[in-house]
Design an enzyme around this catalytic site. Structure first.
Site, PDB file in Angstrom:
ATOM      1  N   GLU A 113      36.410  28.313  42.555  1.00 59.08           N
ATOM      2  CA  GLU A 113      37.412  27.573  43.309  1.00 59.08           C
ATOM      3  C   GLU A 113      36.675  26.860  44.433  1.00 59.08           C
ATOM      4  OE1 GLU A 113      40.653  29.825  45.058  1.00 59.08           O
ATOM      5  OE2 GLU A 113      41.445  28.008  45.983  1.00 59.08           O
TER       6      GLU A 113
ATOM      7  N   ARG B  77      31.770  43.284  39.837  1.00 59.29           N
ATOM      8  CA  ARG B  77      31.272  42.329  40.823  1.00 59.29           C
ATOM      9  C   ARG B  77      29.939  42.795  41.374  1.00 59.29           C
ATOM     10  NH1 ARG B  77      35.338  39.464  43.338  1.00 59.29           N
ATOM     11  NH2 ARG B  77      34.040  38.911  45.091  1.00 59.29           N
TER      12      ARG B  77
ATOM     13  N   LYS C 225      34.288  35.090  50.147  1.00 59.68           N
ATOM     14  CA  LYS C 225      34.320  33.741  50.712  1.00 59.68           C
ATOM     15  C   LYS C 225      35.159  33.690  51.982  1.00 59.68           C
ATOM     16  CE  LYS C 225      34.849  31.420  46.749  1.00 59.68           C
ATOM     17  NZ  LYS C 225      35.520  30.419  45.917  1.00 59.68           N
TER      18      LYS C 225
HETATM   19  P1  ATP Z   1      35.682  35.321  46.735  1.00 60.78           P
HETATM   20  O1  ATP Z   1      36.419  36.607  46.606  1.00 60.78           O
HETATM   21  O2  ATP Z   1      34.389  35.404  47.450  1.00 60.78           O
HETATM   22  O3  ATP Z   1      36.553  34.194  47.221  1.00 60.78           O
HETATM   23  P2  ATP Z   1      36.247  34.473  44.159  1.00 60.78           P
HETATM   24  O4  ATP Z   1      36.166  35.375  43.014  1.00 60.78           O
HETATM   25  O5  ATP Z   1      37.593  34.154  44.637  1.00 60.78           O
HETATM   26  O6  ATP Z   1      35.280  34.980  45.278  1.00 60.78           O
HETATM   27  P3  ATP Z   1      35.747  32.116  42.723  1.00 60.78           P
HETATM   28  O7  ATP Z   1      35.292  30.801  43.202  1.00 60.78           O
HETATM   29  O8  ATP Z   1      37.100  32.226  42.171  1.00 60.78           O
HETATM   30  O9  ATP Z   1      35.544  33.108  43.918  1.00 60.78           O
HETATM   31  O10 ATP Z   1      34.694  32.715  41.714  1.00 60.78           O
HETATM   32  C1  ATP Z   1      34.134  32.015  40.630  1.00 60.78           C
HETATM   33  C2  ATP Z   1      33.588  32.994  39.638  1.00 60.78           C
HETATM   34  O11 ATP Z   1      32.592  33.812  40.239  1.00 60.78           O
HETATM   35  C3  ATP Z   1      34.669  33.932  39.137  1.00 60.78           C
HETATM   36  O12 ATP Z   1      34.550  34.030  37.724  1.00 60.78           O
HETATM   37  C4  ATP Z   1      34.369  35.224  39.801  1.00 60.78           C
HETATM   38  O13 ATP Z   1      34.759  36.310  39.001  1.00 60.78           O
HETATM   39  C5  ATP Z   1      32.861  35.168  40.003  1.00 60.78           C
HETATM   40  N1  ATP Z   1      32.468  35.980  41.150  1.00 60.78           N
HETATM   41  C6  ATP Z   1      32.922  35.859  42.409  1.00 60.78           C
HETATM   42  N2  ATP Z   1      32.380  36.810  43.200  1.00 60.78           N
HETATM   43  C7  ATP Z   1      31.556  37.548  42.423  1.00 60.78           C
HETATM   44  C8  ATP Z   1      30.720  38.688  42.631  1.00 60.78           C
HETATM   45  N3  ATP Z   1      30.620  39.253  43.826  1.00 60.78           N
HETATM   46  N4  ATP Z   1      30.021  39.179  41.589  1.00 60.78           N
HETATM   47  C9  ATP Z   1      30.118  38.598  40.389  1.00 60.78           C
HETATM   48  N5  ATP Z   1      30.881  37.543  40.102  1.00 60.78           N
HETATM   49  C10 ATP Z   1      31.610  37.008  41.106  1.00 60.78           C
HETATM   50 MG    MG Z   2      38.900  33.496  42.806  1.00 54.47          MG
END
Ligand code: ATP
Ligand code: MG
Length: 562
Positions: A37, A265, A275
């Site tokens: 995102e 994760r 984020k």
């Molecule tokens: P945040 O919680 O930091 O906002 P998010 O999952 O909302 O992270 P996205 O931009 O939606 O952020 O993530 C893009 C991809 O990266 C998703 O498929 C998510 O599952 C993966 N991802 C995000 N954080 C991690 C992590 N700590 N370890 C592995 N994969 C991750």
């Molecule tokens: Mg997300």
């Protein structure tokens, strides 16, 4: 399968894909996606997801991986984040080629699918307020109850949904909801929202074309299906959303039905991988932007000098599992050191200089000594290190008195200057405050490249010619937090209270050897005996020299942790 795939250790995702291929599923295709995102910069956790998704596509013959921006929440997203994400993925070493997509590319299709849901009797427009919706949803232990709007006619729902789109209703006044089961033990299945109203925001891709936006769960599965994704890999917290992912695709009878697979994760000790929290550090100016070298963002790690290949190696090393764990920072540091030890040219830099005068060396004379750029790699060549009567050594490399364990310069004793001569300290000059201002030494001209006659000199220290050296700022970084789990530490209410006050120490009087004066931003050197340092990509301009410490030579936290 490519040759590479046979070398890489299998993980449970590869096992699933291998079994699918053996069964002839998905016409033998492997097609993944990385779906960020654009509401912030990517962090080390995303790096793991990128390496996994793009890595799988690379490993299998004909494998593909899309970069797809999941952009359904325009109030938090913007173009800057889109550009930064593209740059980071590319820098990490992956290429989506022409497969760059936005969920917003599908807004019309998603709208049409929503109309289909309504026409099938599988979705309805609900007028409950946000608070009422929450009340009606029930809890983990109690079932929810049906909305009074659940039995609206298809015609009425179609009319209302079209009017939602036309902008007739204010924000929050109506939702389109899937009609599933308010008594489901899985809360996600209790008539989840499909579309909400959002006026007055400009979407970075679609502008003001839409005032209704599809929800994440609805958008994600359909975007995957539209793109022909075979394996939709996400993190474990989405396991409870999988029934909904499947429900939308089954109910809409979409031809392609990707398989959602969850993995754990990445949580990295002493770092933040949320984020939302990273955004706070930036917005409250606690750090110097998203690419502050202390940040666990990809751009921060790049600016700090972490090689992309070392980050990829780290992601490979920690593996892919289904159990939540937190990875030690030492593993990442070790990957960085291993890589840089091989690739970083050596240089001599005095971080905290004290002047040495070689009293028996001629004034106005410069000797061009030759130093190897890498002690084990002849192919990396040599450079000239000018030797002159006045030099700098590091303040920490001198003591007036010390026992034999101190293998550096001591008054009335000898030490070797790296790549140069053996010197002896004859006299220590101090100012009125007792601070050492100069060390008067003598050198042995017979010791260039050979041992002195009849005595052993054990210590070797680095130095820089005072005449030819160039002043630079050196930034020493340490962990941004004082505790291993700043995300979940219960000792404070706010993770900001766990910041390490010493995470940045700036040395402004360091002196680098002449060869570094014209270094390119981003190049990482091993400053001999000090660590790895990267020429700052933002601040090395107009003759200004700023180096970021990438990592120390050894693990200095090991002792403290015990
Ligand atoms: P945040 O919680 O930091 O906002 P998010 O999952 O909302 O992270 P996205 O931009 O939606 O952020 O993530 C893009 C991809 O990266 C998703 O498929 C998510 O599952 C993966 N991802 C995000 N954080 C991690 C992590 N700590 N370890 C592995 N994969 C991750
Ligand atoms: Mg997300």
């Amino acid at each position: 399968m490519n040759d590479d795939a046979t070398i890489k250790p299998n993980n449970f995702i590869r096992n699933i894909i291998n079994a699918d291929l053996a069964e002839g599923k998905n016409e033998g295709r492997v097609h993944t996606r990385f779906p960020p995102e654009p509401n912030g910069y990517l962090h080390i956790g995303h790096a793991k997801s990128i390496c996994l998704n793009f890595g799988l596509a690379n490993d299998y013959d004909g494998g593909l991986c899309n970069l797809r921006f999941d952009d359904t929440n325009p109030s938090k997203e913007n173009e800057e984040f889109v550009n930064a994400i593209e740059k980071d993925v590319r820098w990490l070493g992956f290429d989506w080629q022409e497969r760059l997509f936005f969920s917003s590319n599908y807004f019309q299709k998603l709208f049409d699918y929503a109309v289909q849901l309504i026409e099938q009797g599988d979705a309805y427009v609900c007028d409950l307020t946000a608070e009422e919706t929450r009340e009606y949803r029930g809890t983990l232990t109690e079932p929810g109850k049906n909305s009074p709007y659940r039995d609206r006619s298809i015609a009425e729902n179609l009319d209302l949904f079209n009017r939602m789109r036309a902008g007739e209703f204010p924000d929050g006044s109506k939702l389109l909801r899937a009609k599933i089961d308010m008594a489901s033990p899985n809360v996600n299945m209790r008539d989840p929202a499909v579309y909400r109203i959002r006026h007055g925001v400009v979407h970075h891709q679609t502008g003001t074309e839409w005032c209704i936006y599809p929800m994440y769960d609805y958008t994600h599965c359909l975007s995957d299906a539209i793109e022909g994704i075979t394996h939709s890999i996400c993190t474990l917290e989405f396991a409870d959303h999988r029934p909904l992912y499947d429900w939308f695709l089954d109910t809409l009878k979409v031809e392609c039905h990707p398989q959602q697979i969850e993995f754990s994760r990445l949580n990295l000790q002493y770092a933040i991988t949320s984020k939302r929290k990273l955004t706070r550090l930036v917005e409250e100016n606690i750090v110097d932007g998203w690419n502050d070298p202390r940040m666990s963002t990809i751009s921060g790690m790049r600016r700090r000098g972490y090689p992309a290949s070392a980050i990829r190696e780290f992601c490979e090393r920690i593996g892919v599992t289904k159990s939540d764990n937190s990875v030690e920072m030492e593993i990442l540091d070790a990957c960085i050191r291993e890589e840089l030890n091989e690739t970083a040219p050596r240089a001599m830099v005095v971080l905290d200089p004290v002047k040495v005068v070689i009293t028996n060396y001629p004034e106005d004379h410069t000797e061009e000594l030759i130093a190897p750029n890498h002690p084990q790699k002849e192919e990396m060549g040599t450079r000239i290190v000018p030797f002159t009567r006045e030099l700098y050594i590091d303040r920490a490399d001198f003591k007036e008195e010390a026992n034999n364990k101190f293998k550096r310069l001591v008054k009335d004793k000898e030490v070797r200057l790296r790549n140069a001569y053996v010197i002896r300290c004859d006299e220590v000059i101090k100012d009125d405050a007792g601070e050492i201002t100069e060390l008067h030494c003598s050198y042995d001209p017979e010791t260039l490249g050979k041992n002195p006659e009849g005595r052993k000199v054990k210590g070797v220290i680095h130095w820089v010619s005072a005449e030819h050296g160039v002043q630079a700022e050196v930034r020493l970084y340490d962990r941004l937090f004082t505790v291993p789990h700043p995300d979940s530490d219960k000792s404070v209410d706010d993770f900001i209270d766990l910041l390490n006050p010493n995470s940045l120490v700036t040395l402004s009087k360091s002196v680098v050897e002449k060869s570094l004066a014209s270094t390119d931003a981003g190049v990482v050197y091993q400053f001999e005996r000090e660590g790895y340092f990267c020429a700052d990509e933002e601040l090395c301009k107009n003759g200004n020299l700023v180096f970021n410490r990438t990592v120390t030579l050894r693990d200095t936290w090991a002792k403290i942790d015990q």
